[in-house]
Write an enzyme that holds these catalytic residues in place. Structure first.
Site, mmCIF file in Angstrom:
data_model
loop_
_atom_site.group_PDB
_atom_site.id
_atom_site.type_symbol
_atom_site.label_atom_id
_atom_site.label_comp_id
_atom_site.label_asym_id
_atom_site.label_seq_id
_atom_site.Cartn_x
_atom_site.Cartn_y
_atom_site.Cartn_z
ATOM 1 N N LYS A 1 0.861 -1.190 0.000
ATOM 2 C CA LYS A 1 0.000 0.000 0.000
ATOM 3 C C LYS A 1 0.894 1.236 0.000
ATOM 4 O O LYS A 1 1.715 1.410 0.900
ATOM 5 C CB LYS A 1 -0.902 -0.002 1.244
ATOM 6 N N ASP B 1 -2.582 10.208 3.484
ATOM 7 C CA ASP B 1 -3.980 9.813 3.663
ATOM 8 C C ASP B 1 -4.679 10.842 4.547
ATOM 9 O O ASP B 1 -4.566 10.803 5.769
ATOM 10 C CB ASP B 1 -4.027 8.417 4.305
ATOM 11 N N LYS C 1 -9.997 12.988 8.214
ATOM 12 C CA LYS C 1 -9.494 12.608 9.536
ATOM 13 C C LYS C 1 -9.371 13.843 10.420
ATOM 14 O O LYS C 1 -9.047 14.926 9.917
ATOM 15 C CB LYS C 1 -8.082 11.994 9.403
ATOM 16 N N ASP D 1 1.638 6.287 5.485
ATOM 17 C CA ASP D 1 0.673 5.343 4.915
ATOM 18 C C ASP D 1 1.184 4.677 3.630
ATOM 19 O O ASP D 1 0.452 3.932 2.986
ATOM 20 C CB ASP D 1 -0.661 6.067 4.667
ATOM 21 N N ASP E 1 -12.213 7.122 3.935
ATOM 22 C CA ASP E 1 -10.971 6.914 4.677
ATOM 23 C C ASP E 1 -10.529 5.449 4.643
ATOM 24 O O ASP E 1 -9.435 5.113 5.078
ATOM 25 C CB ASP E 1 -11.146 7.389 6.126
ATOM 26 N N GLU F 1 -9.431 3.809 2.189
ATOM 27 C CA GLU F 1 -8.955 3.873 0.804
ATOM 28 C C GLU F 1 -7.948 2.777 0.464
ATOM 29 O O GLU F 1 -7.853 2.354 -0.693
ATOM 30 C CB GLU F 1 -8.337 5.256 0.545
ATOM 31 N N ARG G 1 -7.704 -0.428 1.077
ATOM 32 C CA ARG G 1 -8.219 -1.703 0.556
ATOM 33 C C ARG G 1 -8.659 -1.572 -0.890
ATOM 34 O O ARG G 1 -8.656 -2.541 -1.634
ATOM 35 C CB ARG G 1 -9.355 -2.196 1.472
HETATM 36 N N1 BES Z 1 -4.155 4.530 6.860
HETATM 37 C C1 BES Z 1 -5.261 4.276 7.711
HETATM 38 C C2 BES Z 1 -4.944 3.261 8.810
HETATM 39 C C3 BES Z 1 -3.896 3.677 9.822
HETATM 40 C C4 BES Z 1 -4.285 4.217 11.027
HETATM 41 C C5 BES Z 1 -2.557 3.481 9.580
HETATM 42 C C6 BES Z 1 -3.328 4.591 11.953
HETATM 43 C C7 BES Z 1 -1.594 3.855 10.502
HETATM 44 C C8 BES Z 1 -1.986 4.401 11.695
HETATM 45 C C9 BES Z 1 -6.420 3.730 6.892
HETATM 46 O O1 BES Z 1 -6.496 4.194 5.586
HETATM 47 C C10 BES Z 1 -7.679 4.158 7.565
HETATM 48 O O2 BES Z 1 -7.911 5.321 7.624
HETATM 49 N N2 BES Z 1 -8.446 3.195 8.047
HETATM 50 C C11 BES Z 1 -9.670 3.473 8.700
HETATM 51 C C12 BES Z 1 -10.697 2.505 8.179
HETATM 52 C C13 BES Z 1 -12.111 2.840 8.596
HETATM 53 C C14 BES Z 1 -12.569 4.141 7.967
HETATM 54 C C15 BES Z 1 -13.031 1.716 8.187
HETATM 55 C C16 BES Z 1 -9.456 3.292 10.197
HETATM 56 O O3 BES Z 1 -8.697 2.418 10.583
HETATM 57 O O4 BES Z 1 -10.030 4.072 10.951
HETATM 58 ZN ZN ZN Z 2 -4.753 4.782 4.736
HETATM 59 MN MN MN Z 3 -7.553 6.018 5.426
#
Ligand code: BES
Ligand code: ZN
Ligand code: MN
Length: 494
Positions: free
Chosen positions: A261, A266, A273, A284, A343, A345, A347
């Site tokens: 990834k 992000d 966020k 990210d 958010d 994104e 996947r």
């Molecule tokens: N890049 C983030 C996940 C992340 C969080 C990586 C903290 C490193 C540290 C990912 O894209 C994300 O935002 N995931 C969301 C998914 C949710 C919206 C279903 C999350 O984990 O909150």
């Molecule tokens: Zn992300």
């Molecule tokens: Mn995200």
């Protein structure tokens, strides 16, 4: 920093700092420390008495000395248990960190570990890793006045095995540090195209072949989930394919593909966020950085196995064309996907790249690294990655490699009962499930795009980027996952 083998006596080795591991209660008693203590007129045992240093694990003592070539000796406690691989790695990391401002350091490789070559390799990896510091954007006084140029690994007997071990340890250590630099680079400079160019130039310099797709080319491939994420950004997305095909592939070996990834930033997109969660989101692309690091290490080590590395690089931003919750896109694989939360994104990018690789490369093992979910950190804490696999042999082999490399992975369930959470009323599937089991539903989403591949998904959201040092890992980008992947690949070629 260059690591070289020295067979000089510890009293004679020319270095500013000499580092010595000490077993509990052995200072001034075993042959080595006795000789050294004598040469410095008892300064080591005197200081140890004064400071209550006995050689327990976790203790260390810095002593300024006269009478030997080195001006400073660092004693590091090794405890009294049998030496493990992690002891060599950590001793070396500590040595390099303590010696950061010396031009030259020397580490006496502790004896008493059967596989001397392994010990030397780990020590080399640790020396390089411990010496790591991200200085790209420092100026003036903030720049270190000196950096360690040479690290001598002091051994009693030099042989071909140890030389090779130091070369191999260097190959891994340098690749890990390169990945750390990528992760630590600020997102205004490390854009998707800059990440792709870094992968290309460094990859080609090491003997990999590298192909890069721009936005037009991704459109031709029908990578509409990937492109949906990229829509909100003024930076163009990139897909990168790095190939390691050795001159001699060992007969009967598997073909492996890694996918990373590569979100160079992000923001969360329209489901933006909060600032506290956004601040670290340059990290990210750590899955992509790990993938690049693995590929570089394969080339440097000239592993006799075919390995492919793919990265999906883009930003997730809020521009006027940004994708929205409620949008529906047709994936490269053909399934339609309803967007729930912009958010989530990662996947989407991975789904398209995974299905492309599953079809075009058809690897025996397909392995992705991704900072995919905060939920994985909630489940496992900041230092452990989630391991999801649809193949037990692959998962078990990986866990073995990880244990030996001191990287922490924990197998998570691909619980099919949670699959219902991804049902959509208007499309083939939604891309986000309920709030519970978030790292599992993310993995279940990916699973829809790997066909019949033997596949493993590594959620490295926690260990890829740390807010404080931990074991061998520095604060910031860690290069987590590379050492394990290399060990795993080596286990496949025997
Ligand atoms: N890049 C983030 C996940 C992340 C969080 C990586 C903290 C490193 C540290 C990912 O894209 C994300 O935002 N995931 C969301 C998914 C949710 C919206 C279903 C999350 O984990 O909150
Ligand atoms: Zn992300
Ligand atoms: Mn995200």
């Amino acid at each position: 920093m260059k690591v070289s083998i020295s067979t000089d006596a510890p009293t004679k080795v020319r270095a500013d700092l000499l580092v010595l591991g000490v077993r509990t209660g052995q200072l001034g008693k075993d042959k080595l420390t006795k000789q050294l203590d004598k040469a410095v007129h008892g300064a080591l045992t005197d200081a140890a008495k004064l400071e209550d240093f006995s050689g327990k694990s976790g203790e260390s003592l810095r002593v300024t000395v006269r009478g030997i070539e080195a001006g400073v000796v660092l004693l590091v406690g090794l405890g009294d248990a049998a030496l493990k691989e992690s002891d060599f790695r950590l001793l070396a990391v500590k040595s390099a960190q303590a010696g950061m401002k010396y031009a030259s350091i020397a580490l006496v490789l502790p004896e008493g570990f059967e596989d001397r070559a392994r010990a030397a390799r780990l020590a080399t990896e640790g020396l390089l890793g411990g010496n790591y510091k991200y200085t790209q954007y420092l100026t003036g006084d903030r720049l270190p006045k000196r950096r360690t140029e040479v690290a001598h690994l002091v051994v009693t007997k030099d042989d071909g095995d140890l030389r090779r071990a130091v070369r191999d340890g260097g190959a891994v250590g340098e690749s890990v540090n390169f990945a750390r630099d990528l992760v630590n680079a600020p997102p205004n400079d490390l854009t998707p195209s800059a990440l792709a160019e870094a992968a290309r130039s460094e990859g080609e310099a090491r003997g990999l072949s590298v192909k890069v797709w721009d936005k037009k080319a991704l459109e031709k491939l029908g990578m509409n989930l990937f492109l949906a994420v990229a829509r909100g950004s003024s930076e163009e997305p990139r897909m990168v394919h790095m190939t390691w095909k050795p001159k001699k592939v060992k007969a009967g070996t598997k073909k492996i593909a890694f996918v990373g990834k590569g979100l160079t930033f992000d923001s969360g997109g329209l489901c933006i966020k909060p600032p506290k969660s956004m601040i670290d989101m340059k990290c990210d692309m750590a899955g992509a950085a790990a993938t690049v690091g693995i590929m570089l290490a394969c080339a440097r080590l000239e592993l006799p196995i075919e390995v492919h590395g793919f990265i999906g690089a883009t930003e997730n931003m809020t521009g006027a064309s940004a994708y929205r919750p409620g949008d529906v896109f047709t994936s490269h694989e053909g399934k339609t996907v309803e967007i729930i939360n912009t958010d989530a994104e990662g996947r989407l990018v991975l789904a398209d790249v995974l299905s492309y690789v599953a079809k075009e490369v058809a690897p025996d093992y397909l392995i992705d690294h991704a900072t995919l979910t905060g939920a994985c950190m909630v489940a496992l804490g900041p230092w452990t990655a989630g391991l999801f696999a649809n193949d037990d042999e692959l998962a078990a082999g990986y866990a073995r490699a990880a244990g030996a490399e001191g990287e922490s992975f924990w197998r998570m369930p691909l619980d099919e009962d949670l699959r219902d959470a991804l049902k959509s009323d208007i499309a083939d599937m939604k891309h986000v499930g309920d709030s519970h089991g978030g790292s599992i539903t993310a993995a279940l989403f990916l699973k829809e795009f790997v066909g019949k591949s033997k596949w493993m998904h590594l959620d490295i959201a926690g260990p890829a980027f740390l807010d404080r040092p931990h074991h061998q890992f520095p604060k910031g980008g860690t290069g987590f996952g590379i050492a394990t992947a290399v060990r795993f690949l080596e286990s496949l070629v025997g």
